[in-house]
Design a protein around this motif. Structure first.
Motif, PDB file in Angstrom:
ATOM      1  N   MET A 193      -0.791   8.426  39.611  1.00 16.83           N
ATOM      2  CA  MET A 193      -0.079   8.241  38.087  1.00 16.83           C
ATOM      3  C   MET A 193      -0.708   8.532  37.543  1.00 16.83           C
ATOM      4  O   MET A 193      -1.719   8.011  36.734  1.00 16.83           O
ATOM      5  CB  MET A 193      -0.572   6.416  38.348  1.00 16.83           C
ATOM      6  N   ASP A 194      -0.250  10.122  37.154  1.00 16.03           N
ATOM      7  CA  ASP A 194      -0.811  10.867  35.713  1.00 16.03           C
ATOM      8  C   ASP A 194      -0.192  10.768  35.161  1.00 16.03           C
ATOM      9  O   ASP A 194       0.792  11.030  34.176  1.00 16.03           O
ATOM     10  CB  ASP A 194      -1.080  12.506  35.724  1.00 16.03           C
ATOM     11  N   LEU A 195      -0.739   9.360  33.990  1.00 16.58           N
ATOM     12  CA  LEU A 195      -0.494   8.769  32.280  1.00 16.58           C
ATOM     13  C   LEU A 195      -0.673   9.445  31.281  1.00 16.58           C
ATOM     14  O   LEU A 195      -1.425  10.238  31.307  1.00 16.58           O
ATOM     15  CB  LEU A 195      -1.421   7.185  32.205  1.00 16.58           C
ATOM     16  N   SER A 196      -0.069   9.749  30.207  1.00 14.14           N
ATOM     17  CA  SER A 196       0.791  10.009  29.013  1.00 14.14           C
ATOM     18  C   SER A 196      -0.087   9.250  27.968  1.00 14.14           C
ATOM     19  O   SER A 196      -0.104   8.223  28.627  1.00 14.14           O
ATOM     20  CB  SER A 196       1.379  11.120  28.544  1.00 14.14           C
ATOM     21  N   TYR A 197      -0.398  10.005  27.086  1.00 14.43           N
ATOM     22  CA  TYR A 197      -1.041   8.725  25.686  1.00 14.43           C
ATOM     23  C   TYR A 197       0.612   7.835  25.036  1.00 14.43           C
ATOM     24  O   TYR A 197       0.592   6.770  24.842  1.00 14.43           O
ATOM     25  CB  TYR A 197      -1.201   9.433  24.394  1.00 14.43           C
ATOM     26  N   MET A 198       2.199   8.447  26.185  1.00 16.59           N
ATOM     27  CA  MET A 198       2.748   7.576  25.718  1.00 16.59           C
ATOM     28  C   MET A 198       2.897   5.994  26.449  1.00 16.59           C
ATOM     29  O   MET A 198       3.157   5.151  26.476  1.00 16.59           O
ATOM     30  CB  MET A 198       4.047   7.851  26.310  1.00 16.59           C
ATOM     31  N   GLU A 199       2.786   6.144  28.246  1.00 16.22           N
ATOM     32  CA  GLU A 199       2.084   5.225  28.945  1.00 16.22           C
ATOM     33  C   GLU A 199       0.721   4.434  28.333  1.00 16.22           C
ATOM     34  O   GLU A 199       0.986   3.254  28.508  1.00 16.22           O
ATOM     35  CB  GLU A 199       2.026   5.596  30.504  1.00 16.22           C
ATOM     36  N   LEU A 200      -0.259   5.471  27.892  1.00  8.82           N
ATOM     37  CA  LEU A 200      -1.867   4.442  27.903  1.00  8.82           C
ATOM     38  C   LEU A 200      -1.168   3.529  26.333  1.00  8.82           C
ATOM     39  O   LEU A 200      -1.741   2.232  26.138  1.00  8.82           O
ATOM     40  CB  LEU A 200      -2.153   5.380  27.438  1.00  8.82           C
ATOM     41  N   GLN A 201      -0.260   3.857  25.242  1.00 14.13           N
ATOM     42  CA  GLN A 201      -0.139   3.112  24.365  1.00 14.13           C
ATOM     43  C   GLN A 201       0.683   2.088  25.068  1.00 14.13           C
ATOM     44  O   GLN A 201       0.369   1.028  23.906  1.00 14.13           O
ATOM     45  CB  GLN A 201       0.666   4.247  23.473  1.00 14.13           C
ATOM     46  N   ALA A 205      -0.286  -1.880  24.323  1.00 13.69           N
ATOM     47  CA  ALA A 205       0.882  -2.830  23.489  1.00 13.69           C
ATOM     48  C   ALA A 205       0.535  -4.004  24.381  1.00 13.69           C
ATOM     49  O   ALA A 205       1.187  -5.359  23.504  1.00 13.69           O
ATOM     50  CB  ALA A 205       2.275  -2.374  23.166  1.00 13.69           C
ATOM     51  N   LEU A 206       1.448  -4.177  25.592  1.00 15.11           N
ATOM     52  CA  LEU A 206       1.522  -5.259  26.341  1.00 15.11           C
ATOM     53  C   LEU A 206      -0.052  -6.174  26.698  1.00 15.11           C
ATOM     54  O   LEU A 206       0.575  -6.868  27.133  1.00 15.11           O
ATOM     55  CB  LEU A 206       1.668  -4.655  27.820  1.00 15.11           C
ATOM     56  N   GLY A 207      -1.186  -5.711  25.561  1.00 20.68           N
ATOM     57  CA  GLY A 207      -1.906  -6.520  26.319  1.00 20.68           C
ATOM     58  C   GLY A 207      -2.794  -6.503  27.421  1.00 20.68           C
ATOM     59  O   GLY A 207      -3.765  -6.947  27.893  1.00 20.68           O
ATOM     60  N   ALA A 208      -1.811  -5.573  28.544  1.00 20.07           N
ATOM     61  CA  ALA A 208      -2.590  -5.267  29.910  1.00 20.07           C
ATOM     62  C   ALA A 208      -4.321  -4.292  29.356  1.00 20.07           C
ATOM     63  O   ALA A 208      -4.742  -4.838  30.700  1.00 20.07           O
ATOM     64  CB  ALA A 208      -1.380  -4.730  30.439  1.00 20.07           C
ATOM     65  N   MET A 209      -4.121  -3.408  28.719  1.00 12.46           N
ATOM     66  CA  MET A 209      -4.887  -2.043  28.861  1.00 12.46           C
ATOM     67  C   MET A 209      -6.448  -2.604  27.803  1.00 12.46           C
ATOM     68  O   MET A 209      -5.795  -2.397  26.852  1.00 12.46           O
ATOM     69  CB  MET A 209      -4.785  -1.212  28.687  1.00 12.46           C
ATOM     70  N   GLY A 210      -7.586  -2.734  28.048  1.00  6.94           N
ATOM     71  CA  GLY A 210      -8.831  -2.615  26.929  1.00  6.94           C
ATOM     72  C   GLY A 210      -9.054  -1.008  27.014  1.00  6.94           C
ATOM     73  O   GLY A 210      -8.471  -0.983  27.801  1.00  6.94           O
ATOM     74  N   SER A 211     -10.056  -0.582  25.523  1.00  2.00           N
ATOM     75  CA  SER A 211     -10.625  -2.431  25.063  1.00  2.00           C
ATOM     76  C   SER A 211     -11.283  -1.862  24.069  1.00  2.00           C
ATOM     77  O   SER A 211     -12.014  -0.908  23.722  1.00  2.00           O
ATOM     78  CB  SER A 211     -12.041  -1.486  26.372  1.00  2.00           C
ATOM     79  N   ASP A 212     -11.068  -3.349  23.349  1.00  2.00           N
ATOM     80  CA  ASP A 212     -10.904  -3.025  21.996  1.00  2.00           C
ATOM     81  C   ASP A 212     -13.108  -3.383  21.412  1.00  2.00           C
ATOM     82  O   ASP A 212     -13.546  -2.672  21.153  1.00  2.00           O
ATOM     83  CB  ASP A 212     -10.635  -4.021  20.971  1.00  2.00           C
TER      84      ASP A 212
END
Length: 408
Positions: A193-201, A205-212
């Motif tokens: 699954m080749d993600l772009s910055y749109m999917e990553l963002q 935003a969902l809180g699913a992906m880190g990392s702060d």
């Protein structure tokens, strides 16, 4: 325990591509050494004033049989699919099998998002110059069509979507197709699954992906089942598994990795990303019952283990309720990152390579485990004579899957 065991189904070929290595040999070496490739992602179309962390395939080697002309028309997902399928195809000696008796299930939909975004950005104001292949690449059938064409597969080919459970869902569907006699051999692919910055963002935003928390220390960011986790970290990957009936494998004298002895699939009736302990318990129990196994007979678990707050918590609760505290457990995503649609297939590959090596890979960054009662493999690889394994994979939209594998 009552059992509805299907005819013996064997796994006879594996292919894998990931950020830590292309091919089984490199992948296994990196896995057992705990080598990672996490950093700020650099692939074009992944950032837009952002610094998303992840693990990217450093280079891709493709067999010479695929022409430069073909490769120029393919997305990165398509190139990785061909390279990974070729490895599994060769190992299982599928060139000797009637192509009308071979099937293909590609796990994952919307696999080429980065490619599509880049096309929109490049041709939005000059539509007359749009490449005709765009009319293929936006369709879910593109990768299955590509692979069936290049390998001459004439049984069936289709895609199946289950979000992050897609790869394992493809394996379950392949097993069902072989068990029912629809085909003699079926390849299951967890597509990249080749993600772009749109999917990553969107995932951030969902809180699913880190990392702060570990933005300045990517090596520490991916930490499934650790109290310091703050979301999953993306990792490019693709896995292919070949499933066939035992009698066909014996005829071709191919060496199997394991038999598929049980599986489970259940929905939570929930569109959202939050997991369900009840759903996970159901598929674990389905898989064990179908395999005719008790929880005590499972000696290794490869969990979904993403590093998300509620997801890891729910999964450990489900394992506890099913009486699976004694089995050895590690988290493959701590090394590879989360391949989303590919994850379930890549983790089955990782399970089988560990089974063959009689070693378990470490779990990176498991510094403060959420639950110390589980039988964790932590900082270093450990010897383990694996006989029966359980692999779990879950996806947004309430998808729960489990599979039991047994050494042969």
């Amino acid at each position: 325990m009552a059992s509805s065991r299907p005819p013996e189904l064997l796994i006879t070929g594996l292919g894998v591509t990931s950020a830590i290595g292309q091919g089984k040999s490199d992948f296994t070496s990196a896995l057992l050494a705990g080598r990672h490739a996490f950093g700020v992602m650099q692939r074009p179309g992944r950032q837009k004033g952002t610094s998303f962390l992840g693990a990217e395939v450093p280079s891709l080697s493709l067999p010479e049989r695929f022409t430069k002309r073909l490769l120029r028309t393919l997305s990165f997902s398509g190139q990785v699919a061909l390279a990974t399928l070729q490895e599994a195809w060769d190992e299982a000696q599928l060139s000797t099998v009637d192509p009308s008796r071979i099937g293909l299930v590609v796990g994952g939909s919307n696999l080429q998002q980065r490619e599509l975004l880049q096309t929109h950005e490049s041709y939005g104001d000059q539509l007359d110059f749009l490449r005709p292949t765009y009319g293929l690449s936006f369709l879910d059938s593109d990768l299955s069509g590509l692979c069936t064409e290049q390998f001459g597969i004439r049984g069936f080919g289709y895609t199946i979507g289950g979000a992050s459970a897609s790869g394992q869902l493809a394996v379950l569907q392949a097993a069902e197709a072989v068990r029912s006699g629809q085909v003699d051999v079926c390849l299951a692919m967890g597509g990249l699954m080749d993600l772009s910055y749109m999917e990553l963002q969107g995932l951030r935003a969902l809180g699913a992906m880190g990392s702060d928390r570990y933005a300045d220390d990517p090596a520490r960011a991916c930490r499934p089942f650790d109290k310091g986790r703050d979301g999953f970290i993306y990792g490019e990957g693709c896995g292919v598994i070949v499933i066939e009936r035992a009698e066909h494998a014996i005829q071709r004298q191919v060496r199997p990795y394991a038999s598929v002895v049980g599986w489970g699939l259940a929905m939570d009736a929930n569109r959202n990303p939050n997991p369900s302990c009840e759903g996970e318990v159901r598929v674990i129990r389905q898989a064990l019952e179908r395999a005719g196994l008790s929880p005590e007979e499972i000696d290794y678990i490869n969990p979904h283990g993403t590093g998300s707050g509620i997801g890891d918590e729910t999964e450990l609760q489900a394992l506890r309720e099913c009486g699976l505290l004694a089995a050895r457990i590690n988290a493959t995503k701590s090394i590879t990152g989360h391949g989303l649609t590919a994850a379930g297939a890549v983790e089955i590959v990782a399970t089988l390579l560990q089974m063959r090596a009689s070693q378990l890979h470490p779990t990176r960054n498991l510094e403060d485990p959420m639950d110390v009662e589980f039988n964790w493999v932590r900082g270093e690889a450990e010897p383990h004579d694996m006989h029966r394994a359980l692999s779990l994979s879950m996806g947004f939209g309430g998808v729960n899957t489990a599979i039991c594998l047994q050494r042969v």
